[in-house]
Scaffold this motif. Structure first.
Motif, short mmCIF file in Angstrom:
data_model
loop_
_atom_site.label_atom_id
_atom_site.label_comp_id
_atom_site.label_asym_id
_atom_site.label_seq_id
_atom_site.Cartn_x
_atom_site.Cartn_y
_atom_site.Cartn_z
N GLN A 36 81.24 57.92 11.86
CA GLN A 36 82.38 57.67 12.73
C GLN A 36 83.59 58.40 12.17
O GLN A 36 83.96 58.20 11.02
CB GLN A 36 82.69 56.17 12.79
N ILE A 37 84.16 59.23 13.00
CA ILE A 37 85.36 59.95 12.60
C ILE A 37 86.49 59.35 13.42
O ILE A 37 86.40 59.32 14.65
CB ILE A 37 85.21 61.46 12.86
N ALA A 38 87.51 58.84 12.74
CA ALA A 38 88.56 58.12 13.46
C ALA A 38 89.92 58.73 13.18
O ALA A 38 90.37 58.74 12.03
CB ALA A 38 88.55 56.65 13.06
N ASN A 39 90.54 59.26 14.21
CA ASN A 39 91.92 59.79 14.14
C ASN A 39 92.13 60.71 12.95
O ASN A 39 93.14 60.64 12.27
CB ASN A 39 92.93 58.64 14.08
N LEU A 40 91.18 61.57 12.74
CA LEU A 40 91.22 62.44 11.56
C LEU A 40 92.19 63.60 11.79
O LEU A 40 92.11 64.30 12.80
CB LEU A 40 89.81 62.97 11.29
N THR A 41 93.10 63.78 10.83
CA THR A 41 94.08 64.86 10.92
C THR A 41 94.14 65.58 9.59
O THR A 41 94.05 64.95 8.54
CB THR A 41 95.47 64.30 11.27
N LYS A 42 94.23 66.90 9.64
CA LYS A 42 94.44 67.67 8.41
C LYS A 42 95.56 68.66 8.62
O LYS A 42 95.52 69.49 9.52
CB LYS A 42 93.16 68.44 8.02
N ARG A 43 96.59 68.53 7.77
CA ARG A 43 97.71 69.48 7.83
C ARG A 43 97.69 70.35 6.60
O ARG A 43 97.43 69.88 5.50
CB ARG A 43 99.04 68.73 7.87
N PHE A 44 97.96 71.65 6.79
CA PHE A 44 98.23 72.55 5.67
C PHE A 44 99.71 72.91 5.79
O PHE A 44 100.07 73.74 6.61
CB PHE A 44 97.38 73.82 5.75
N GLY A 95 78.97 53.24 8.30
CA GLY A 95 79.91 52.14 8.18
C GLY A 95 80.71 52.11 6.89
O GLY A 95 81.59 51.28 6.71
N GLU A 96 80.41 53.07 6.00
CA GLU A 96 81.06 53.05 4.69
C GLU A 96 82.19 54.08 4.67
O GLU A 96 81.97 55.25 5.01
CB GLU A 96 80.03 53.39 3.62
N ASP A 97 83.37 53.64 4.25
CA ASP A 97 84.52 54.54 4.21
C ASP A 97 84.31 55.60 3.13
O ASP A 97 84.04 55.28 1.98
CB ASP A 97 85.79 53.74 3.92
N MET A 98 84.47 56.87 3.52
CA MET A 98 84.21 57.97 2.58
C MET A 98 85.46 58.41 1.83
O MET A 98 85.37 59.27 0.96
CB MET A 98 83.64 59.17 3.33
N SER A 99 86.64 57.86 2.19
CA SER A 99 87.83 58.33 1.49
C SER A 99 87.76 57.90 0.04
O SER A 99 87.35 56.78 -0.27
CB SER A 99 89.10 57.81 2.17
N GLY A 100 88.11 58.79 -0.85
CA GLY A 100 88.03 58.48 -2.27
C GLY A 100 86.65 58.72 -2.86
O GLY A 100 86.47 58.58 -4.06
N VAL A 101 85.67 59.08 -2.03
CA VAL A 101 84.36 59.42 -2.57
C VAL A 101 84.31 60.93 -2.77
O VAL A 101 84.41 61.69 -1.82
CB VAL A 101 83.22 58.98 -1.61
N PRO A 102 84.19 61.39 -4.03
CA PRO A 102 84.19 62.83 -4.27
C PRO A 102 82.92 63.49 -3.73
O PRO A 102 81.91 62.80 -3.52
CB PRO A 102 84.24 62.94 -5.79
N PRO A 103 82.96 64.82 -3.52
CA PRO A 103 81.82 65.51 -2.92
C PRO A 103 80.51 65.23 -3.66
O PRO A 103 79.48 65.07 -3.04
CB PRO A 103 82.18 67.00 -3.05
#
Ligand code: ADP
Ligand code: MG
Lengths: 397, 344
Positions: A36-44, A95-103
């Motif tokens: 699930q990708i939710a409101n994903l934004t990436k700014r450079f 269902g598991e949040d991937m933020s903070g999980v390194p590659p």
């Protein structure tokens, strides 16, 4: 190699199209999305490369991200792999949040656009690398490496270094290396981008076979619409960091939701007009570009006077030398009149480029069903192009 | 050199030579490169005028070049090393002596070499030199590698500035920079001053005139020779490989050891040789920064030559030093060739 590949593919794709009709987890409310990708934004800096994307991808899907170069496909993929941190938004894998999980801790593998093979290791060692990192016992490493080497048909090259391989072989090593860990999701960044046309088509089918065999969720990035149409269960069309439409290939072709998508996927004629009236379940459109009234198929209500675009695929236009019967031309519906400007003869198909009376160019294709036509359409003939009301799509933007 | 318009022949001949035969690739390449160098071009022209021509020249010329500028001085040194000291001008016995009947006698002895073996001072100097340059090379690698690695990982816009910071010290005199270290390291020098001010030490440290000062001097002076080849090598590395390693489950520190280090091996080897070879014969640094007990062969050679005026013995020292250096130089050449071949 190509022989067995081709026959295997033919058998599979006929079977697949039958099962695919039923297999539509995205339409099944009880199905939980794999990613699930939710409101994903990436700014450079000030530049927004990925703009508020929300997307659900289901288990065993072959999902494509399609869009022109620079629209943010690679950036989105790199966020899934963990190489870029989202500026905002979330990625959930099972269902598991991937933020903070390194590659190196994500159960996801990536096949890089440049392949990124380790130049100092041979094919076997390259492929075994990932398993070694996980501390898999040696005999199992050997068995699994042999298995994927077999799958990508590199048996004869196992001891070679990357610089001793052709582009196609390197591509296979990269694929094998990312497959061998049996990731929950495989990310492929333009995996066939560096291959020549023939090898590309062949490899597309091999990719589909491998995906089917392994049951891994594939997310593939491509800027080639044909490739996306061939391999995907669903396609997300991207433009400037946003997702414009997510659909199956057929839906995308038949029911594009915007001029951008209609234009990006295959050939299309677009006619601009305004809503004139509503008759029953369809709309009547007045179009000066078409030079006639246009009747749409069943469609939603739109206010009178609203600007709309009518998209008609070339193969849905039928071309004729005869004007529609009787009525004066001012009352014609769904009929374009013009002059044959150019003809492309492709054997099975003929492509007619017709210049309408107001100067607009329209393309029509026609299957060459009869071998002999008494009076073939030729250059500078006056022709009439008609279509069924529900063959066209009404686009609002 | 004659103008080509007045006398086109030599120019043509050179071009012909440069284009040379395919079979002797190494010499052709060397020859072609050396042709860019004006004195060499002149030298070739001279030989062409003398009637040498064709393929043989392509092979012969680099040899002649080496002969003139390397082998000849070496032979002179070798010749002197076989002589004996006398109080005269020059201060050694001649190799060839004319005796009465028109005969020529060769007067040579290996006495100097025997003396080098008998007196432990010499072989201790060699061993000590090897030890000091080996340790300095390892220290330079340990310091230089992180610097080079930091440079390639730094933002692109900083790279030029960082590179200049490595190269810039070359633009001032080597001697002055070594002298500056005396000011830093001596008892009442900057380092001791800073350390006492910070309260880290109560007594000034004795660094100057010890081996430690020599290590500092050598590492400082030759660090750019370590950093530059490492930088050139690391810069070529595809950083995507590290991402690929991470993607496959490899932690960054491990990726450094299994990907970065093996791939930078040619740079490590080049850097180490470029530090080790000149450090081995170093004279200025041990002389200025080292103590009386710091033995280095360059220093020994100097004192034999200038203090004792024993030209034959110091020549023998030089010949042995050269032999000691030949091995690493040949190894280095071999590695360089292999890495260029691997790239090509
Ligand atoms: N690290 C970065 N820094 C700044 N801009 C970037 C960076 N990576 C990508 N971009 C910009 O983001 C946009 C999208 O890039 P990318 O995702 O690679 O596009 P695609 O893969 O669709 O061709 C491009 O305009 C690119 O210049
Ligand atoms: Mg890309």
């Amino acid at each position: 190699m190509s022989d067995t590949g081709a026959t295997g593919t033919a058998a599979r794709s006929s079977g697949a199209s039958a099962t695919r009709k039923r297999w539509e987890p995205w339409n099944d409310p009880s199905e939980r999305p794999h990613v699930q990708i939710a409101n994903l934004t990436k700014r450079f800096g000030d530049f927004v490369a990925v703009d508020d994307i929300s997307l659900d991808i289901y288990r065993k899907e072959f999902f494509s991200l399609l869009g022109p170069s620079g629209c943010g496909k690679t950036t989105l993929l790199r966020m899934l792999a963990g190489f870029e941190l989202p500026s905002s938004g979330q990625i959930l894998l099972e269902g598991e949040d991937m933020s903070g999980v390194p590659p190196y801790e994500r159960p996801v593998n990536m096949m890089f656009q440049s392949y990124a093979l380790f130049p100092h290791m041979n094919v076997e060692k390259n492929i075994a690398f990932g398993l070694k990192q996980d501390g898999v016992p040696k005999p199992e490493i050997e068995r699994r490496v042999a298995e994927v080497i077999e799958m990508v048909q590199l048996n004869a090259f196992a001891k070679r270094k990357p610089h001793q391989l052709s582009g196609g072989q390197r591509q296979r090593v990269a694929l094998a290396r990312s497959l061998v860990k049996k990731p929950k999701m495989l990310l492929l960044d333009e995996p066939l981008g560096a291959l020549d046309k023939n090898l590309r088509t062949q490899t597309q089918f091999e990719l589909m076979n491998i995906q089917e065999e392994t049951g891994i969720t594939f997310v593939i990035v491509t800027h080639d619409q044909e490739e996306a149409m061939t391999v995907s269960s669903r396609i997300a069309v991207m433009d400037h960091g946003k997702i414009v439409q997510v659909s199956t290939p057929a839906e995308l072709y038949e029911y594009p939701n915007s001029r951008y998508v209609a234009d990006f996927i295959g050939e299309v004629n677009i006619l601009e007009g305004r809503v004139d009236s509503r008759e029953g379940d369809h709309l009547m459109i007045q179009s000066s570009e078409a030079g006639c009234a246009i009747q749409t198929g069943p469609s939603a209500d739109e206010p009178v006077g609203r600007q709309v675009w009518i998209a008609v695929r070339p193969e849905k236009l039928s071309i004729s030398l005869e004007a529609p019967a009787s009525t004066p031309s001012s009352t014609w519906v769904n009929c374009l009149a013009g002059e044959v400007w150019d003809i492309g003869y492709l054997g099975n198909l003929s492509i007619y480029h017709v210049k309408l009376d107001n100067g607009k160019m329209v393309t029509a294709t026609q299957a060459n069903m009869a071998r002999l036509i008494e009076r073939p359409i030729t250059w500078e003939d006056r022709v009439y192009l008609t279509w069924a009301p529900d063959a066209a799509v009404v686009l609002l933007n | 050199m004659p103008e080509p318009s007045q006398d086109p022949a030599p120019g043509e001949k050179i071009a012909y030579l440069g284009g040379g035969s395919a079979s002797s690739g190494f010499f052709t390449g060397l020859h072609a490169r050396l042709l860019l160098f004006a004195p060499y071009r002149l030298f070739v022209l001279l030989l062409v005028e003398m009637g040498f021509s064709g393929r043989s020249l392509v092979i012969a010329i680099p040899y002649l070049w080496l002969l003139a500028f390397f082998l000849a001085p070496f032979l002179i040194v070798l010749k002197i090393s076989l002589a004996e000291v006398i109080v005269a001008q020059p201060p050694y016995t001649p190799l060839f002596v004319f005796i009465e009947d028109g005969f020529i006698a060769i007067q040579a002895s290996l006495e100097n070499y025997l003396f080098l073996m008998e007196d432990s001072l010499y072989w201790k100097s060699y061993v000590s030199s090897l030890r000091i340059s080996l340790i300095s090379t390892i220290l330079a690698l340990l310091i230089g590698y992180p610097i080079a690695y930091g440079m390639i990982r730094a933002p692109k816009r900083w790279r030029f500035a960082l590179l200049m910071m490595v190269i810039l010290p070359f633009w001032t005199s080597f001697l002055i920079r070594v002298y500056a270290w005396i000011g830093i390291l001596k008892k009442e020098g900057l380092l001791n001053l800073a350390l006492t001010q910070l309260g880290l030490i109560s007594e000034p440290l004795t660094i100057l005139n010890t081996d430690i000062a020599v290590f500092i001097g050598i590492v400082y002076s030759y660090l750019p020779f370590m950093i530059l080849p490492l930088y050139a090598n690391l810069e070529k590395m595809d950083l995507g490989l590290l991402e690929a390693a991470a993607d496959l489950g490899c932690r960054p520190i491990k990726a450094f050891w299994v990907i970065t280090v093996p791939l930078s091996l040619p740079g490590i080897v080049a850097g180490c040789f470029l530090v080790f070879i000149p450090a081995l014969g170093e004279f200025v640094i041990p002389d200025l920064l080292g103590g009386s007990q710091t033995l280095m062969i360059g220093k020994t050679l100097w004192s034999e030559f200038f203090n004792n005026r024993d030209w034959p013995l110091s020549s023998a020292v030089a010949v042995i030093l050269l032999l000691v250096l030949v091995l690493p130089i040949v190894l280095f050449q071999r590695m360089q060739e292999r890495s260029t071949r691997a790239e090509g």
